[in-house]
Design a protein around this motif. Structure first.
Motif, PDB file in Angstrom:
ATOM      1  N   ALA A   1      63.855  14.253  51.830  1.00 51.57           N
ATOM      2  CA  ALA A   1      65.056  13.425  51.887  1.00 51.57           C
ATOM      3  C   ALA A   1      64.770  12.024  51.356  1.00 51.57           C
ATOM      4  N   SER A   2      63.596  11.477  51.702  1.00 54.10           N
ATOM      5  CA  SER A   2      63.213  10.154  51.215  1.00 54.10           C
ATOM      6  C   SER A   2      63.074  10.150  49.703  1.00 54.10           C
ATOM      7  N   LYS A   3      62.500  11.197  49.177  1.00 50.94           N
ATOM      8  CA  LYS A   3      62.358  11.300  47.724  1.00 50.94           C
ATOM      9  C   LYS A   3      63.722  11.383  47.047  1.00 50.94           C
TER      10      LYS A   3
ATOM     11  N   LEU B   1      78.114  12.530  39.381  1.00 43.67           N
ATOM     12  CA  LEU B   1      77.145  12.935  40.400  1.00 43.67           C
ATOM     13  C   LEU B   1      76.492  14.261  40.046  1.00 43.67           C
ATOM     14  N   ASP B   2      77.269  15.194  39.532  1.00 34.12           N
ATOM     15  CA  ASP B   2      76.698  16.485  39.124  1.00 34.12           C
ATOM     16  C   ASP B   2      75.638  16.300  38.040  1.00 34.12           C
ATOM     17  N   ALA B   3      75.884  15.372  37.123  1.00 37.54           N
ATOM     18  CA  ALA B   3      74.903  15.104  36.067  1.00 37.54           C
ATOM     19  C   ALA B   3      73.617  14.534  36.654  1.00 37.54           C
ATOM     20  N   VAL B   4      73.751  13.654  37.637  1.00 39.06           N
ATOM     21  CA  VAL B   4      72.587  13.067  38.299  1.00 39.06           C
ATOM     22  C   VAL B   4      71.809  14.135  39.064  1.00 39.06           C
ATOM     23  N   LEU B   5      72.522  14.966  39.813  1.00 36.91           N
ATOM     24  CA  LEU B   5      71.854  16.003  40.608  1.00 36.91           C
ATOM     25  C   LEU B   5      71.163  17.031  39.717  1.00 36.91           C
TER      26      LEU B   5
ATOM     27  N   LYS C   1      59.908  24.544  45.517  1.00 33.88           N
ATOM     28  CA  LYS C   1      61.299  24.099  45.576  1.00 33.88           C
ATOM     29  C   LYS C   1      61.603  23.554  46.964  1.00 33.88           C
ATOM     30  N   GLU C   2      62.233  22.376  47.003  1.00 36.24           N
ATOM     31  CA  GLU C   2      62.634  21.790  48.272  1.00 36.24           C
ATOM     32  C   GLU C   2      64.152  21.659  48.288  1.00 36.24           C
TER      33      GLU C   2
ATOM     34  N   HIS D   1      62.455  17.097  39.305  1.00 34.85           N
ATOM     35  CA  HIS D   1      61.706  16.912  40.552  1.00 34.85           C
ATOM     36  C   HIS D   1      61.679  18.148  41.447  1.00 34.85           C
ATOM     37  N   ASN D   2      62.241  19.243  40.946  1.00 36.16           N
ATOM     38  CA  ASN D   2      62.136  20.512  41.667  1.00 36.16           C
ATOM     39  C   ASN D   2      62.766  20.453  43.055  1.00 36.16           C
ATOM     40  N   ILE D   3      63.825  19.662  43.170  1.00 39.67           N
ATOM     41  CA  ILE D   3      64.572  19.563  44.423  1.00 39.67           C
ATOM     42  C   ILE D   3      65.937  20.208  44.232  1.00 39.67           C
TER      43      ILE D   3
END
Length: 422
Positions: free
Chosen positions: A321-323, A56-60, A38-39, A67-69
């Protein structure tokens, strides 16, 4: 994260009696592996409306699941002031919103991390509209990926036009023809209704003022509002207000042109596509349409407003952050964001997938992206904008000529700008 680990510990205890030693070890190893991979990335943003927050919540949620972020949001109530304070203190979020308006200042201050080449390649940066990408580039490096955009357009009230004996096709395509049309329209409108409402500010007029080829700023950043071509355009637009062919929303009893159109106090307004959600939610019975901004000096023009996701140069988690920047702006998540927030996608492919070129309301707004200029002009636009907005209303009332007002605006602006460009 601590709560999650505690929950996993409790769950393991409850299930211990039904697990074999091998099962218990496997579960523990899986939990440990998940915790290690987890990152956590911090994301700085401003408070949007409910639609935007939900989108935005749906995207996050999608990013965290795929992606385990883990994304921790930091909300700014005074975005520019608070963000700059965090940057100065070295405690800014790993990723944060960067408005095109302040992007040149942040790029020049070297507080933004260039987007890595591998991310640019993987995210297919050529899919983004080039006019938007240019707002976050210094010509060599790219310092953010635009999440969406908005553009100015003409919004008209179909009912008011029809009742006055006009259609949208009667609205001239050239601004030079607007005064004569607005005069005819004004005569046919009910008392208290304006033919045109627009704010007396540079953020609505800059693209029109610059169609002659002259810009509101010089190459060295100095104010150029006293340029002869700019003065001519300022006087032309100011005359529409002076002759009562255009009014501000405040003159109509509103705080914003969106309400002026929604309450049918104005037949035509110039505004961005954020109007669409406002009208849908608050004035669903108003029949309206959109047109491209009028040409001036024979040239099409509009302003685009865009915001990028950028990486803090002092982030201790730049790879993750880039990912995150890449995932936030990929085609899938951009589609979710734009559908939910009611904004236009910065990717051409998403625009085509959503069939916006066929949308009766969005298509003319979308056309503008190809010839638009961003609401941006180096590091001095804040000052130039302030002085234009201070002096232009005097032209609209007839208190001053455009030549005199813009001369004063330029003089005052350059007094402050001189300390920035020495």
């Amino acid at each position: 994260m601590l709560k999650k680990l505690i929950s996993l510990g409790l769950l393991a205890s409850l299930l211990f009696s039904s697990c074999t030693p091998k099962d218990t070890a496997t579960s523990a190893n899986t939990a440990s592996a998940n915790a290690k991979t987890k990152e956590t990335v911090t994301l700085g943003l401003w408070q949007g409306n409910e639609q935007e927050q939900n989108a935005l919540d749906a995207v996050l949620k999608n990013i965290e699941e795929k992606h385990n972020i883990v994304v921790e949001k930091k909300m700014y109530t005074e975005y520019e002031t608070q963000l700059k304070a965090d940057i100065a203190g070295g405690v800014a979020p790993d990723v944060f919103y960067v408005d095109a308006f302040i992007a040149p200042e942040l790029v020049e201050s070297q507080v933004l991390e260039p987007i890595p080449d591998n991310i640019k390649q993987e995210t297919k940066v050529d899919d983004f509209f080039s006019n938007l990408m240019g707002a976050f580039s210094d010509g060599t490096n790219l310092y953010g990926l635009p999440k969406d955009f908005s553009a100015l357009a003409v919004f008209y009230d179909e009912t008011l036009l029809t009742n006055a004996g006009f259609t949208k096709d009667d609205i001239p395509k050239a601004l030079e023809e607007w005064p004569a049309f607005l005069e005819k329209l004004q005569q046919k409108l009910p008392s208290g209704v304006a033919a045109l409402s627009v704010n007396q500010e540079l953020a609505r007029l800059m693209s029109l003022l610059q169609t002659s080829g002259s810009k509101v700023y010089k190459e060295n950043g100095e104010c150029n509002l006293d340029d002869a071509n700019i003065i001519k355009a300022v006087q032309f637009i100011g005359n529409m207000f002076k002759n009562k062919l255009a009014k501000t929303p405040k003159e109509l009893g509103n705080d914003w042109v969106g309400d002026s159109l929604g309450t049918e106090k104005a037949a035509i307004v110039i505004e961005g596509n954020w109007m669409i959600g406002h009208l849908k939610n608050n004035f669903p019975n108003v029949k309206y349409g959109t047109l491209e901004m009028p040409t001036y000096n024979g040239k099409p023009n509009t302003l685009t407003f865009t915001v990028a996701y950028s990486i803090f140069a002092k982030s201790k988690n730049k790879e993750a952050a880039s990912k995150l920047v890449m995932y936030l702006t990929d085609a899938e998540n951009m589609k979710t964001w734009c559908n939910g927030a009611g904004v236009l996608p910065s990717r051409d492919s998403v625009s085509k997938e959503l069939k916006l070129e066929e949308d009766t309301i969005q298509k003319d707004i979308l056309k503008g992206v190809s010839y638009s200029i961003p609401w941006q002009s180096g590091v001095t636009l804040t000052i130039i904008n302030r002085e234009f907005n201070n002096w232009f209303p005097k032209v609209c009332t007839g208190e001053m000529t455009a030549a005199d007002a813009m001369k004063e605006a330029t003089k005052t602006a350059n007094n402050d700008i001189s300390s920035l460009i020495q």
